[in-house]
Design a protein around this motif. Structure first.
Motif, mmCIF file in Angstrom:
data_model
loop_
_atom_site.group_PDB
_atom_site.id
_atom_site.type_symbol
_atom_site.label_atom_id
_atom_site.label_comp_id
_atom_site.label_asym_id
_atom_site.label_seq_id
_atom_site.Cartn_x
_atom_site.Cartn_y
_atom_site.Cartn_z
ATOM 1 N N HIS A 181 0.861 -1.222 0.000
ATOM 2 C CA HIS A 181 0.000 0.000 0.000
ATOM 3 C C HIS A 181 0.887 1.259 0.000
ATOM 4 O O HIS A 181 1.888 1.298 0.719
ATOM 5 C CB HIS A 181 -0.898 0.014 1.264
ATOM 6 N N ILE A 182 0.493 2.374 -0.680
ATOM 7 C CA ILE A 182 1.188 3.692 -0.706
ATOM 8 C C ILE A 182 0.190 4.776 -0.240
ATOM 9 O O ILE A 182 -0.864 4.935 -0.857
ATOM 10 C CB ILE A 182 1.704 4.012 -2.114
ATOM 11 N N GLY A 183 0.555 5.470 0.895
ATOM 12 C CA GLY A 183 -0.341 6.542 1.420
ATOM 13 C C GLY A 183 0.457 7.795 1.849
ATOM 14 O O GLY A 183 1.668 7.764 1.902
ATOM 15 N N ILE A 184 -0.206 8.857 2.114
ATOM 16 C CA ILE A 184 0.421 10.138 2.525
ATOM 17 C C ILE A 184 -0.064 10.461 3.934
ATOM 18 O O ILE A 184 -1.263 10.411 4.207
ATOM 19 C CB ILE A 184 0.055 11.272 1.560
ATOM 20 N N ASP A 185 0.963 10.775 4.817
ATOM 21 C CA ASP A 185 0.601 11.108 6.223
ATOM 22 C C ASP A 185 1.477 12.281 6.641
ATOM 23 O O ASP A 185 2.654 12.384 6.255
ATOM 24 C CB ASP A 185 0.855 9.873 7.111
ATOM 25 N N THR A 186 0.960 13.136 7.374
ATOM 26 C CA THR A 186 1.703 14.326 7.893
ATOM 27 C C THR A 186 1.668 14.260 9.395
ATOM 28 O O THR A 186 0.599 14.145 9.996
ATOM 29 C CB THR A 186 1.093 15.638 7.423
ATOM 30 N N VAL A 187 2.864 14.308 9.984
ATOM 31 C CA VAL A 187 2.962 14.242 11.454
ATOM 32 C C VAL A 187 3.828 15.417 11.903
ATOM 33 O O VAL A 187 4.912 15.650 11.331
ATOM 34 C CB VAL A 187 3.590 12.931 11.902
ATOM 35 N N SER A 188 3.461 16.060 12.920
ATOM 36 C CA SER A 188 4.214 17.189 13.498
ATOM 37 C C SER A 188 4.721 16.758 14.849
ATOM 38 O O SER A 188 3.955 16.250 15.683
ATOM 39 C CB SER A 188 3.327 18.408 13.650
ATOM 40 N N VAL A 189 6.041 16.925 15.043
ATOM 41 C CA VAL A 189 6.627 16.543 16.325
ATOM 42 C C VAL A 189 7.520 17.651 16.783
ATOM 43 O O VAL A 189 7.929 18.517 15.991
ATOM 44 C CB VAL A 189 7.442 15.247 16.206
ATOM 45 N N CYS A 190 7.841 17.619 18.090
ATOM 46 C CA CYS A 190 8.772 18.589 18.654
ATOM 47 C C CYS A 190 10.125 17.967 18.585
ATOM 48 O O CYS A 190 10.273 16.730 18.592
ATOM 49 C CB CYS A 190 8.386 18.916 20.109
ATOM 50 N N ASP A 191 11.123 18.841 18.506
ATOM 51 C CA ASP A 191 12.473 18.286 18.404
ATOM 52 C C ASP A 191 12.856 17.497 19.612
ATOM 53 O O ASP A 191 13.755 16.681 19.572
ATOM 54 C CB ASP A 191 13.496 19.407 18.131
ATOM 55 N N SER A 192 12.107 17.705 20.671
ATOM 56 C CA SER A 192 12.398 16.927 21.874
ATOM 57 C C SER A 192 11.897 15.488 21.746
ATOM 58 O O SER A 192 12.243 14.657 22.553
ATOM 59 C CB SER A 192 11.757 17.602 23.094
ATOM 60 N N GLN A 193 11.078 15.220 20.662
ATOM 61 C CA GLN A 193 10.543 13.864 20.471
ATOM 62 C C GLN A 193 11.451 13.016 19.576
ATOM 63 O O GLN A 193 11.160 11.874 19.312
ATOM 64 C CB GLN A 193 9.152 13.916 19.821
ATOM 65 N N LEU A 194 12.473 13.653 19.163
ATOM 66 C CA LEU A 194 13.388 12.918 18.312
ATOM 67 C C LEU A 194 14.299 12.100 19.187
ATOM 68 O O LEU A 194 14.666 12.515 20.285
ATOM 69 C CB LEU A 194 14.198 13.905 17.446
#
Length: 658
Positions: free
Chosen positions: A640-653
């Protein structure tokens, strides 16, 4: 046979020791040392402790000369009645001469089926050495079936102590294993000499239980002085057996004492112990005294009337045909007697007539009488094979007492054959003389061919030439059996070689003559053609895959690898063999499950390409070329091929997604 044993400068001609069996001395010349001491032409000497014996020993037609004894046999049947049962000795048709004591001597336990047709001649002065001579002497437990037709001629010059005997037989004769009484018949005894001797024709003494029959013997004793006794005997003391002295001729020519008949003991002169009759007792010369049986009886009549013996006996002078060599006399109707049992022929084999002549010789009235004997060839009831050849031979005997001069009276002989073969032959014999008792054999045809099969009848006869036609013809028959010839054809296979047909062994194709004998002994031939058809034996090797099993080869079904003999039948019905080696290589069948993503499609598996989920058989070939199968289950998963956008804080890296 026909050998010479010369011991004239040695000892014995032939000596036997221990047990001997199945021995024939035939037509031999046997010479013993003629001078003293004790030598013999034939010697067998044992003692009372020996159990060995002679069995089936025959002395036939020999010429035996010299020695104290021509034949000396002692304990020839062993030392008892038990061993004697196994013994057997025949002494027939021999010429014995020049012994200085005895011709034949047998003492103690011996069995003789026959002592017959012998001629015994003494030396010119038989008694010169020991003052004693005997032609034949059988003593103590001797059994003799037949003693007949012997000729004993003794010549002597004597002193007062001289004794001569024609035949001595004494002590328990024919008491051991005897079939019947001893038959002493047709013997001729001639004793000639001069001087004060005591001479006996037949001396049968110490009878005990002896069994004798003295029939048709001729005895002649000529001596100037001394005592001459024709027959001296002591019959059996066993009242259960009666001995016989009958049809005998006794002639004593002497100036001394003549005793035609004497008994050792008058107790046994009665009819309870013996019987005497139809004898001729004749005394000539100028005898000083004559008596019968004992000194009491001076005449035949006195003896006969007292004991009721010799009632029909006579005292008649015979007329001899030639007294120098035989006691045959001319026909005299007063010298006739009834024929006795087992004495149907005379000393020369001449058939006796009824009544017969007293003494050893048949002397019927002078007449010519030819007798056709049974054919010499072919024998009656003989069998022959077709296409063979046979002789035709006849035999004629002059049984009369008159010679036939065939120059004056030719003899015509005829043969007729009828049946499946017709043949006739006539022969005239116009030279020569057929003397009395002489036999001639005539070859009528030496090669008669037998061309047909079946029975043939033969008559042979001579034209009338004598007064007795009863014996002028003989009849016989013979058989001719077929020979057979057939053809036969055989086909065989080569593996049947070598091939046996009858008694022939054949190894190859060809034409053969195979011989057989029929049940009648005649050759038969089969012309055989033999064909030999080939058989084959080949090799074959086959390699298969296991999935080809079971495997059919010819009419055989094979289930595994191995070596096999495969049988085939050729067009000629011959078995052939193929030696097969079968190799079986494996084939494989596996399963496999493969899962892929649809992005891997199309999917390659082996040499197959797949584009979707499914179950597939995938085929491979092994290195040996055998098909193998993989049953493949293919699972294709989608992507399967899909598009997802996720926003994270640099502290979650660092950030984990998925």
């Amino acid at each position: 046979k026909a050998l010479t044993f010369d011991a004239t400068n040695g000892t014995h001609g032939v000596e036997f020791k221990k047990s001997n069996s199945n021995v024939l001395l035939y037509a031999c010349t046997i010479l013993a040392n003629p001078a003293p001491p004790i030598y013999s032409g034939i010697l067998y000497e044992q003692t009372s402790t020996d159990t060995t014996y002679l069995s089936d020993v025959r002395f036939i037609k020999n010429k035996i000369s010299g020695g104290e004894y021509n034949i000396y046999l002692k304990y020839a049947g062993g030392n008892s009645a038990t061993t004697m049962k196994n013994s057997s000795i025949i002494i027939d048709s021999n010429e014995l001469s020049d012994a200085y004591v005895m011709g034949i001597y047998s003492e103690d336990y011996a069995y003789y089926p026959s002592i017959s047709y012998n001629t015994i001649t003494s030396r010119a002065n038989a008694t010169a050495i020991f003052g004693f001579y005997c032609g034949m002497n059988y003593n103590s437990y001797t059994t003799i079936d037949t003693m007949k037709s012997n000729k004993i001629h003794i010549t002597f010059t004597s002193t007062s102590s001289t004794q001569t005997y024609g035949i001595i037989t004494s002590s328990n004769q024919n008491t051991v294993n005897a079939k019947a009484a001893m038959l002493v018949a047709n013997n001729e005894i001639m004793i000639n000499g001069e001087g004060n001797a005591t001479n006996y024709g037949i001396y049968a003494f110490s009878g005990d239980s002896s069994q004798w029959n003295f029939y048709n013997n001729s005895i002649y004793i000529a001596n100037d002085v001394g005592t001459s006794c024709g027959m001296l005997w002591e019959p059996t003391d066993n009242i259960g057996y009666v001995a016989n002295f009958m049809n005998n001729h006794v002639h004593l020519h002497t100036d001394g004492t003549a005793v035609p008949l004497a008994f050792e003991d008058m107790t046994y002169a009665t009819t309870s112990y013996c019987r005497l009759d139809y004898n001729n007792y004749y005394v000539s010369g100028n005898p000083a005294s004559v008596y019968y049986a004992d000194t009491t009886y001076k005449t035949l009549t006195a003896w006969s009337s007292t004991y009721s013996q010799d009632v029909n006996s006579v005292s008649i002078a015979p007329t001899y045909t030639n007294l120098s060599n035989s006691l045959r006399f001319t026909f005299n109707p007063l010298l006739r007697a009834p024929i006795l049992p087992s004495v149907y022929n005379d000393i020369n084999g001449k058939l006796r007539t009824t009544p017969t002549s007293i003494g050893a010789y048949e002397t019927n009235n002078m007449n010519l009488d030819l007798q056709f004997k049974p054919l010499i060839s072919p024998l009656n009831n003989a069998s022959f094979c077709q296409n063979s050849i046979i002789p035709i031979e006849v035999s004629i005997t002059n049984i009369g007492n008159l010679d036939l001069n065939m120059g004056a009276s030719p003899l015509s002989v005829h043969v007729r054959i009828t049946g499946v073969i017709n043949y006739q032959k006539d022969t005239i014999i116009s030279t020569g003389t057929l003397s009395t008792s002489q036999t001639i054999n005539i070859m009528m045809n030496n090669a008669l061919p037998l061309l047909d099969t079946g029975i043939c009848y033969v008559s042979a006869y001579f034209s009338e030439i004598d007064s007795n036609s009863i014996n002028d013809t003989v009849y016989s028959q013979f058989y001719v059996h077929a020979n057979y010839s057939h053809t036969d054809t055989l086909s065989i296979c080569s593996n049947e070689l070598p091939y046996t047909y009858g008694d022939s062994t054949l190894t190859t194709t060809g034409n053969y003559d195979v011989y057989f004998q029929t049940i009648n002994g005649c050759d038969s031939v089969i012309n055989l053609t033999l064909y030999v058809n080939p058989t084959y034996n080949n090799d074959d090797t086959i390699t298969i895959c296991s999935d080809e099993l079971p495997y059919t080869y010819g009419d055989s079904t094979l289930a595994s690898a191995g070596d096999y003999d495969i049988l085939f039948t050729t067009i000629d019905d011959c078995d052939s063999i193929i030696s097969l080696t079968l190799y079986v290589n494996p084939s494989y069948r596996d399963t496999n499950t493969v899962s892929i993503c649809d992005t891997e499609l199309p999917f390659t598996y082996g040499d197959s390409t797949f584009t979707a989920t499914g179950i597939y058989d995938i085929y491979f070939s092994t290195a040996e070329g055998c098909d193998s199968t993989i049953n493949l289950t293919l699972i294709v998963y989608p992507t399967h091929i899909g598009i997802d956008t996720v926003s994270v804080c640099d502290s979650q890296l660092p950030f984990t997604y998925g």
